[in-house]
Design a protein around this motif. Structure first.
Motif, PDB file in Angstrom:
ATOM      1  N   LEU A 116       0.810  -1.376  -0.208  1.00  0.00           N
ATOM      2  CA  LEU A 116      -0.050  -0.038  -0.076  1.00  0.00           C
ATOM      3  C   LEU A 116       0.876   1.158  -0.073  1.00  0.00           C
ATOM      4  O   LEU A 116       0.264   2.302   0.007  1.00  0.00           O
ATOM      5  CB  LEU A 116      -1.190   0.107   1.146  1.00  0.00           C
ATOM      6  N   LEU A 117       2.235   0.972   0.057  1.00  0.00           N
ATOM      7  CA  LEU A 117       2.978   2.274   0.181  1.00  0.00           C
ATOM      8  C   LEU A 117       3.223   3.102  -1.342  1.00  0.00           C
ATOM      9  O   LEU A 117       3.285   2.529  -2.180  1.00  0.00           O
ATOM     10  CB  LEU A 117       4.561   1.786   0.773  1.00  0.00           C
ATOM     11  N   GLU A 118       3.059   4.470  -1.140  1.00  0.00           N
ATOM     12  CA  GLU A 118       3.126   5.135  -2.411  1.00  0.00           C
ATOM     13  C   GLU A 118       4.507   5.922  -2.012  1.00  0.00           C
ATOM     14  O   GLU A 118       4.397   7.075  -1.333  1.00  0.00           O
ATOM     15  CB  GLU A 118       1.813   6.003  -2.507  1.00  0.00           C
ATOM     16  N   ARG A 119       5.592   5.708  -2.515  1.00  0.00           N
ATOM     17  CA  ARG A 119       6.697   6.361  -2.394  1.00  0.00           C
ATOM     18  C   ARG A 119       7.678   6.087  -3.462  1.00  0.00           C
ATOM     19  O   ARG A 119       7.706   5.033  -4.382  1.00  0.00           O
ATOM     20  CB  ARG A 119       7.361   5.587  -1.180  1.00  0.00           C
ATOM     21  N   ARG A 120       8.535   7.100  -3.761  1.00  0.00           N
ATOM     22  CA  ARG A 120       9.645   7.054  -4.851  1.00  0.00           C
ATOM     23  C   ARG A 120      11.080   6.903  -4.244  1.00  0.00           C
ATOM     24  O   ARG A 120      11.351   7.642  -3.356  1.00  0.00           O
ATOM     25  CB  ARG A 120       9.666   8.322  -5.607  1.00  0.00           C
ATOM     26  N   PHE A 121      11.472   5.982  -4.468  1.00  0.00           N
ATOM     27  CA  PHE A 121      13.182   5.425  -3.984  1.00  0.00           C
ATOM     28  C   PHE A 121      13.873   5.827  -5.085  1.00  0.00           C
ATOM     29  O   PHE A 121      13.803   5.612  -6.429  1.00  0.00           O
ATOM     30  CB  PHE A 121      13.173   3.728  -4.028  1.00  0.00           C
ATOM     31  N   ASN A 122      14.905   6.721  -4.523  1.00  0.00           N
ATOM     32  CA  ASN A 122      15.970   7.320  -5.572  1.00  0.00           C
ATOM     33  C   ASN A 122      17.314   6.656  -5.152  1.00  0.00           C
ATOM     34  O   ASN A 122      17.763   6.714  -3.854  1.00  0.00           O
ATOM     35  CB  ASN A 122      15.907   8.862  -5.122  1.00  0.00           C
ATOM     36  N   VAL A 123      17.908   5.891  -5.966  1.00  0.00           N
ATOM     37  CA  VAL A 123      19.020   5.074  -5.962  1.00  0.00           C
ATOM     38  C   VAL A 123      19.902   5.865  -7.127  1.00  0.00           C
ATOM     39  O   VAL A 123      19.745   5.853  -8.104  1.00  0.00           O
ATOM     40  CB  VAL A 123      18.833   3.750  -6.189  1.00  0.00           C
TER      41      VAL A 123
END
Length: 310
Positions: free
Chosen positions: A92-99
């Motif tokens: 359910l998590l809405e997130r942008r991961f920046n790698v």
């Protein structure tokens, strides 16, 4: 001394990041007039203009720039107080991961990482950020979540975890004359080479190993990434040295290329993931780190399948 209004910190963080009263107002769901009044209060509290007019826009003052990282850290800490939890529902998590990493990691592990994200965190997204010069504060300032790299010169507070070791191998076109006889250090330096360096460097560990033998190679081409080096090598007598993990996708490219072991003795490369300690207890960030670690654990198994069979 009266307690300061902590809401001003949130507003200051938004103003410094947006660089605009209108943008900060939109972010905080306020009218531009209300945000302008808040900026006036911030200026009075700090005794500094904070943002000043430059052409049609606003730019931060030196005092504001000096405070930006501290303000961001305080706001994030406050958010953690109210959002702290031991577990998170990744589905359910809405997130942008920046790698952040180079094209070696993206090419070798990017597809698998995206597939894992789609299965376990379908509402979240992944952004790969390229490595660049003069950007050592990206982790500290929260602009990236994770840095995957072979470098180790992070600040003392940055957490680092070893992912895997990789060795450098060489690559040449399939009918290259170097394959006409056993490959030796002398035959290795007989042909022109490609150096891969985003900083434009033509020499590195391979050259140091050659110097110990009284040899040197001629670097005829320097390029910022490995994939451009591979395509340059495919139609020439150039030789490129690259991490073994780059070879994983070579068959899919359809290039008639042949890898070989570099006839020199030098240390393998350590690849690590690094993050800021403020993310250490964040369950979503912990999931990302664990996922990257698990994917990278397949390095040795996948390396075994890239060499031509006798």
């Amino acid at each position: 001394m009266p307690m300061p209004d902590m809401n001003l910190l949130i507003a200051l963080d938004a103003l410094l990041e947006e660089g605009s009263v209108v943008g900060a107002a939109r972010r905080m769901h306020l009218s531009p007039a209300a945000m302008s009044r808040t900026l006036t209060r911030i200026r009075e509290a700090l005794g500094d203009p904070v943002l000043v007019r430059a052409g049609r826009g606003l730019v931060p003052t030196p005092r504001a720039l000096a405070l930006q990282a501290q303000v961001r850290s305080l706001v994030e800490q406050a958010n953690e107080v109210f959002q702290a939890r031991d577990e998170v529902d990744m589905s359910l998590l809405e997130r942008r991961f920046n790698v952040r990493s180079n094209d070696v990691f993206f090419g070798a592990f990017g597809g698998q990482l995206v597939d894992t994200l789609r299965v376990h965190a379908p509402l979240s997204t992944l952004r790969f950020a390229p490595e660049g010069e003069g950007d050592d504060d990206a982790l500290r300032e929260g602009r990236i979540d994770l840095h995957v790299t072979s470098r180790r010169n992070f600040g003392p507070e940055i957490k680092v975890q070893l992912l895997f070791y990789t060795r450098f191998v060489a690559l040449a076109r399939e009918d290259h004359p170097i394959f006409d006889a056993p490959i030796t250090p002398e035959s290795f330096v007989r042909y022109d080479h490609v150096s891969v360096s985003r900083r434009g460097r033509a020499h590195g560990p391979i050259d140091l190993a050659l110097e110990a033998l009284g040899l040197s190679r001629r670097v005829a081409l320097t390029t910022p990434n490995f994939h451009s080096a591979i395509f340059s090598t495919a139609s020439s007598n150039l030789i490129v040295s690259l991490p073994e993990t780059v070879l994983w996708g070579m068959r899919e490219l359809g290039l008639r290329m042949r890898p070989f072991v570099i006839p020199l003795d030098f240390e393998p490369v350590q690849v690590v993931q690094a993050w800021h300690p403020r993310c250490d207890k964040d369950p979503a960030h912990r999931w990302l780190r664990q996922t990257v670690k698990q994917i990278c654990a397949t390095v040795e198994e996948r390396n075994a399948g890239v060499w031509p069979q006798p």
